[in-house]
Write a protein that holds these residues in place. Structure first.
Motif: not given
Length: 299
Positions: A240-242, A29-30, A285-291
């Protein structure tokens, strides 16, 4: 002396993703603002070491208090199996905390000494979760501690390592991950409810009772998805985090497990609830990180 693989297994490596994924999310995110690969790796490693230390100390104090003795539905730990002695388990916990603290000092020197507050609080929370004198998990505070330190503390700390500032975006990303981590603990406490009540361990599930504890489990899961959607709608979480919403179908096996146990199935089936809750956290978490990574690369 036990072989290295015995020490590693005793650290419960299957749980490490609960720390690594939030730290990765905070880094990502940063990342559009600033990214340094070696500080990112140290932040993730430090979070994992603190969790490993917490696991060792948890095993030690659960053994001392008898909450993992005969009758427990979960798998036996290293002490119960005779692989490690209680003193060895406690020493391993101290070593993991010391290694995590050393990484924290390096990050403080490289980034900012503001990180000292996050690292110090994380170390204390990890030890006091079951350790003397507070034994927080025995006082119905386990979910609150897990939410705070496996959510906002880890995510915002990892983001600060990169951006050198505390951001609303990192806080927004931390909320669903912290709620899902708390749901993992709630699944664990649902499984252990009867045994915990028998040995005097006052978890929130013991206080609420089984039906209300099941309701709390679903509230935590629902709140995680709503927090993600709300964060995206407010503009704090990249759209995209969705992608993490693709994990919604994985709620069904947990509903089936709870219904089966309620209808008289062997309570040991609740081990599947715990497994599925942990897998949900990992997949989400992994899909969130991918987004977040897609947002970083493509803007």
């Amino acid at each position: 002396m036990p072989p290295p693989r015995a020490w590693f297994a005793a650290a419960r490596p299957v749980s490490f993703t609960a720390a690594a994924v939030p730290a990765l999310a905070g880094t990502l995110i940063a990342a559009p603002e600033s990214f340094t690969w070696w500080t990112a790796l140290l932040a993730i490693l430090g979070a994992v070491l603190f969790l490993a230390g917490t696991n060792f100390v948890n095993d030690y104090y659960d053994h001392r208090k008898g909450s993992d003795g005969p009758g427990a539905l979960g798998p036996p730990g290293a002490i119960q199996q005779g692989i490690l002695s209680p003193r060895q388990v406690l020493a391993a916990g101290a070593a993991c905390f010391a290694a995590g603290a050393a990484i924290g000092v390096v990050l403080c020197a490289a980034v900012s000494w503001q990180l000292l507050w996050v690292g110090g609080a994380g170390l204390l929370a990890g030890f006091l979760y079951t350790g003397w004198p507070l034994h927080l998990a025995y006082r119905a505070l386990g979910e609150a501690v897990v939410f705070a330190f496996m959510g906002p503390a880890v995510v915002m700390g990892a983001a600060f390592v990169q951006a050198e500032r505390w951001t609303r975006e990192a806080f927004a990303v931390s909320l669903p991950l912290g709620l899902l981590a708390a749901a993992i603990l709630q699944a664990n406490n649902l499984r252990d409810l009867d045994h915990d009540r028998a040995v005097g361990k006052r978890t929130l599930a013991v206080i609420l009772g089984r039906r209300a504890a099941e309701a709390e489990f679903w509230v935590l899961l629902a709140a995680a998805y709503l927090a993600l959607i709300g964060g995206a709608a407010a503009g704090f979480v990249p759209w995209p985090a969705l992608l993490a919403l693709l994990t919604l179908p994985f709620l069904r096996p947990m509903a089936r497990t709870l219904r089966a146990v309620r209808e008289g199935a062997n309570p040991r089936r609740l081990n599947f609830l715990l497994r599925d809750a942990a897998l949900l956290h990992l997949r989400f978490g992994l899909l969130l990180c991918l987004g977040l990574a897609l947002h970083w690369v493509f803007g």
